[in-house]
Design an enzyme around this catalytic site. Structure first.
Site, PDB file in Angstrom:
ATOM      1  N   ARG A  76       0.841  -1.196   0.000  1.00  0.00           N
ATOM      2  CA  ARG A  76       0.000   0.000   0.000  1.00  0.00           C
ATOM      3  C   ARG A  76       0.879   1.251   0.000  1.00  0.00           C
ATOM      4  O   ARG A  76       0.573   2.228  -0.682  1.00  0.00           O
ATOM      5  CB  ARG A  76      -0.931   0.004   1.216  1.00  0.00           C
ATOM      6  CG  ARG A  76      -2.033  -1.035   1.144  1.00  0.00           C
ATOM      7  CD  ARG A  76      -2.973  -0.949   2.326  1.00  0.00           C
ATOM      8  NE  ARG A  76      -3.783   0.258   2.284  1.00  0.00           N
ATOM      9  CZ  ARG A  76      -4.525   0.702   3.300  1.00  0.00           C
ATOM     10  NH1 ARG A  76      -4.540   0.029   4.453  1.00  0.00           N
ATOM     11  NH2 ARG A  76      -5.239   1.806   3.183  1.00  0.00           N
ATOM     12  N   CYS A 132      -1.219   5.908   9.223  1.00  0.00           N
ATOM     13  CA  CYS A 132      -1.588   4.617   8.642  1.00  0.00           C
ATOM     14  C   CYS A 132      -2.712   4.871   7.651  1.00  0.00           C
ATOM     15  O   CYS A 132      -2.663   5.837   6.900  1.00  0.00           O
ATOM     16  CB  CYS A 132      -1.988   3.631   9.734  1.00  0.00           C
ATOM     17  SG  CYS A 132      -3.324   4.229  10.806  1.00  0.00           S
TER      18      CYS A 132
END
Length: 275
Positions: free
Chosen positions: A172, A230
């Site tokens: 990611r 995050c």
């Protein structure tokens, strides 16, 4: 204060004169609601806390898990029996993300005695119960600001002036996949530091010295200003636990990638480099 507690030490404290308040924060991104698992069996005395409803505001321009309304959060903690002078232990049954979110919020809101059960429910070898307790109402009154918090702008600045760690999975970070948010990639200047590398095969945090070495290799050494983000501020809290074990007081970008990508004008980096 050590941010984690072992299952053996927790069992001893629960049998002592001042047992901690236990918060069961079972949460799984995209998975079933944790309440059913709690009702099926939890550590005796633990109170269920709903991460989406009590540890976050509704999703929107501030991300998928914005900081909760302080009044809602305070009421949830008092309902669970949390008082200013009462030790608190949080746990969940998965990666430790939910437990860490509750830990971070309590610390940020001024509670000085909060720990995460190392290894979560899987580490607990004692009995479980299905009946929900009815704790005495606590008196905890949140006073936000005890831990540093980043905005999108200050996170962008810290990525250049200090170290901003990206706690998501490496793919990611690189922008190869993005299963949740509308744009793939990372904040320019951020360093990939997946939470999976903070723990061993049992989900327990690595020793402090190993964590310190890990973060030093990523550029975070003594005296470095360190931040973390995050996807939506949940796994980033887990990284904050690891950083505190390693001797840092990290700043959390609570909006994280899910807020960053709400603004199409914000730059996005891809690939393995900081950008």
């Amino acid at each position: 204060m050590n941010p984690i507690i072992s299952a053996d030490d927790l069992a001893a404290e629960l049998a002592g004169e001042q047992p901690p308040v236990l918060l069961d924060v079972r949460y799984q991104l995209g998975g079933p609601h944790g309440r059913d698992a709690y009702d099926a069996g939890h550590i005796p005395g633990a109170v269920f806390i709903d991460l989406d409803a009590e540890l976050a505001s509704p999703p929107g321009i501030d991300g998928r898990h914005p900081l909760p309304d302080v009044g809602v959060f305070g009421a949830a903690m008092r309902r669970a029996g949390v008082s200013a002078g009462t030790p608190v232990v949080t746990y969940d049954a998965a990666q430790g993300w939910g437990a860490a979110r509750a830990w971070w919020l309590l610390r940020w809101a001024g509670h000085g005695s909060v720990r995460v059960l190392d290894g979560g429910l899987a580490a607990w070898e004692g009995p479980l119960e299905s009946k929900a307790p009815e704790p005495t109402e606590g008196d905890f009154a949140p006073e936000p600001g005890a831990l540093p918090l980043l905005t999108a702008d200050s996170a962008a600045a810290l990525a250049r002036s200090g170290v901003l760690l990206d706690a998501r999975a490496p793919e990611r970070y690189r922008g190869e996949v993005e299963p949740i948010d509308p744009v793939a990639g990372h904040i320019p200047g951020a360093v990939s530091a997946p939470t999976s590398e903070n723990v061993d095969e049992h989900g327990r945090f690595l020793p402090a010295a190993r964590l310190a070495s890990r973060f030093a290799a990523l550029g975070a050494e003594a005296g470095t200003e360190v931040g973390v983000y995050c996807g939506s501020g949940v796994s980033g809290a887990h990284q904050a636990v690891a950083l505190e074990l390693a001797g840092f007081t990290p700043a959390l970008y609570a909006g994280s990638w899910s807020q960053w990508t709400q603004d199409p004008a914000r730059p996005v980096a891809t690939g393995p480099d900081r950008g």
